[in-house]
Design a protein around this motif. Structure first.
Motif, PDB file in Angstrom:
ATOM      1  N   GLU A  61       0.325   4.022   0.353  1.00  0.00           N
ATOM      2  CA  GLU A  61       1.173   2.853   0.540  1.00  0.00           C
ATOM      3  C   GLU A  61       1.928   2.525  -0.749  1.00  0.00           C
ATOM      4  O   GLU A  61       3.110   2.193  -0.713  1.00  0.00           O
TER       5      GLU A  61
ATOM      6  N   GLN B 186       4.814   4.661  -1.217  1.00  0.00           N
ATOM      7  CA  GLN B 186       5.961   4.277  -0.380  1.00  0.00           C
ATOM      8  C   GLN B 186       6.578   2.950  -0.813  1.00  0.00           C
ATOM      9  O   GLN B 186       7.640   2.582  -0.355  1.00  0.00           O
TER      10      GLN B 186
ATOM     11  N   ARG C 190       7.764   3.545   8.607  1.00  0.00           N
ATOM     12  CA  ARG C 190       7.581   2.501   7.590  1.00  0.00           C
ATOM     13  C   ARG C 190       6.665   1.370   8.063  1.00  0.00           C
ATOM     14  O   ARG C 190       6.682   0.277   7.501  1.00  0.00           O
TER      15      ARG C 190
END
Lengths: 306, 174
Positions: A76, A79, A183
């Motif tokens: 995470e 990203q 996403r």
């Protein structure tokens, strides 16, 4: 909004609850930036509270979000965002640490953006009749276009829910839906489990790149409808074509002001000229999310709702 | 009567001396094992972080349960404190350290190594966590070697010193 408060240090929580006249209910975003005033965003407009965010506030937030386990959220962090239970998202800002030219983590974290997730059940009901082929009872391949923040994801999520549940008023039976949620925005998944209502016949491939996810879904989940957000890369276009040829309906979205602007992008040209999408819904930014400017067929001809 | 009291006093002083000697000697004897246990616990914690990416609270609990003993109990206590409201890692880790200080033979320097680790625990990415855990294990290893040398030098000395010292003091006071 109240879910998010649990992830904020006490003094920030108190400041948000005390702020007037809006109160915490209308808050769309809470933005914490080190050394700057706490910022709240309501319907696109922001306001500052008389509280300067410190590094300690940010560290406490990160500890609360990660349950004192930053190491468990490496993917995470890579990203640049984390998803909370309830589907809320926390965007990260700060020093991006690279590894082989790719972001590895953000450290130190100097800014956090809490985006409140709200599923608007019924947002897609007005447009659904224009998307159903009444003779075959199937959904048409549909592309939702809008600039950022106009409600593409909200509309797409509700379309997924309606397709999954079925919508007899428009002659649509419940379909097997797969959401490719690169996403984690469509289904708001937390640890792989959808937190927002995306329907009873819906499978979610969370955090999966769109092109790979579409192929994976076709191979293993036999979807009747594939839903994915923000297509734009050549491999996305190829995967969408593959899905269409495999007999699945594709509901997708793309950034763009309108169809004309979209068709200037090389990747989208191939999709639009191949007449993959039978319906194009264009949204506009106007207060609430999901306000429809037009629904057209692939050639740009207007299609009436209902 | 007077002689009975003297004999009783002598016995008390001699026993007290013996007990002090035994306590200090036992502390020298236990410290290497306690340090070994701590290293084993941090090794297990590294595995949880590296392979299972378990949340810290769960990881501490698992390590504590699988290890047992006083060190295992300290990890379980830290895990329980972490689950409490508004508790950060540092405060929870301190709970565990408090338990170690009172129930094990670890020295202040040993506890400081663990305290330093607690400042970073859970706060960074996996590679950084593993680095900090490895550093702590290495430092504990050095402490263990020193503790073994101290045990070899002092354990027997203190056992005899306590007993003989107690006897000597008792005789002087007679």
């Amino acid at each position: 909004m109240l879910d998010i408060l649990a992830y904020l240090p006490e003094r920030i929580r108190v400041a948000i609850l005390a702020q007037k006249p809006e109160g915490p209910d209308g808050v769309e975003e809470v933005r914490l930036r080190e050394g700057r005033p706490l910022s709240l965003v309501f319907s696109g407009a922001d306001s500052f509270l008389p509280l300067v965010v410190s590094r300690d506030d940010l560290d406490r937030c990160v500890a609360l979000i990660s349950r004192n386990s930053v190491y468990a959220f490496e993917e995470e962090m890579r990203q640049g965002f984390l998803t909370l239970p309830g589907g809320h998202r926390v965007g990260l800002a700060g020093k991006v640490v690279l590894e082989n030219g790719r972001p590895r983590t953000v450290h130190p974290i100097t800014g956090l953006n809490f985006r409140v997730s709200r599923a608007l059940a019924g947002a897609a009901e007005p447009v659904l009749p224009a998307l159903v082929d009444r003779r075959s009872g199937r959904l048409r391949h549909t592309l939702v276009i809008s600039p950022p923040g106009a409600g593409k994801t909200t509309l797409l999520r509700d379309l997924a829910r309606l397709a999954s549940e079925g919508y007899p008023k428009a002659g649509l039976q419940g379909q097997k839906v797969t959401i490719i949620d690169e996403r984690s925005e469509l289904a708001g998944s937390f640890q792989g489990c959808a937190q927002l209502d995306v329907g009873p016949r819906t499978d979610v491939l969370d955090g999966c790149p769109k092109a790979e996810g579409i192929m994976l879904a076709l191979r293993s989940l036999s979807p009747q409808v594939i839903v994915t957000d923000e297509i734009g890369r050549p491999e996305d276009a190829r995967a969408v074509e593959e899905a269409v040829n495999a007999g699945a309906t594709v509901l997708a979205s793309a950034h763009g002001a309108d169809l004309t602007e979209l068709t200037r992008r090389p990747t989208m040209v191939s999709l639009m000229s191949g007449a993959v999408f039978e319906r194009v819904i264009t949204l506009m930014r106007q207060g609430r999310p999901g306000v429809v400017r037009s629904i057209t067929d692939a050639a740009g001809g207007a299609v009436p709702c209902g | 009567m007077w002689m009975t009291l003297k004999a009783g006093g002598f016995a008390l002083v001699a026993t007290a001396g013996y007990m002090v000697g035994q306590t200090v000697a036992s502390s020298y004897a236990r410290r290497p094992d306690d340090l070994k246990q701590c290293q084993a616990a941090l090794g297990l914690l590294s595995s949880e972080v590296e392979y299972a990416t378990t949340h810290l609270g769960v990881a501490l609990q698992r390590v504590g349960r699988s290890l047992g003993g006083q060190v295992g109990d300290a990890f379980c206590r830290a895990a329980a404190a972490l689950a409490g409201p508004a508790n950060g890692t540092v405060e929870a880790w301190e709970e565990g350290l408090g338990w170690l200080q009172t129930t094990t033979a670890l020295s202040r320097a040993d506890i400081e190594i663990l305290r330093t680790l607690g400042l970073r625990l859970g706060a960074t990415d996996r590679a950084d966590q593993l680095r900090h855990l490895a550093v702590a294990v290495e430092r504990l290893k050095v402490q263990e070697e020193l503790a073994r040398q101290a045990r070899d030098r002092n354990e027997t000395v203190w056992r005899y010193l306590g007993a003989l010292g107690g006897l000597a003091l008792g005789l002087i006071l007679l």
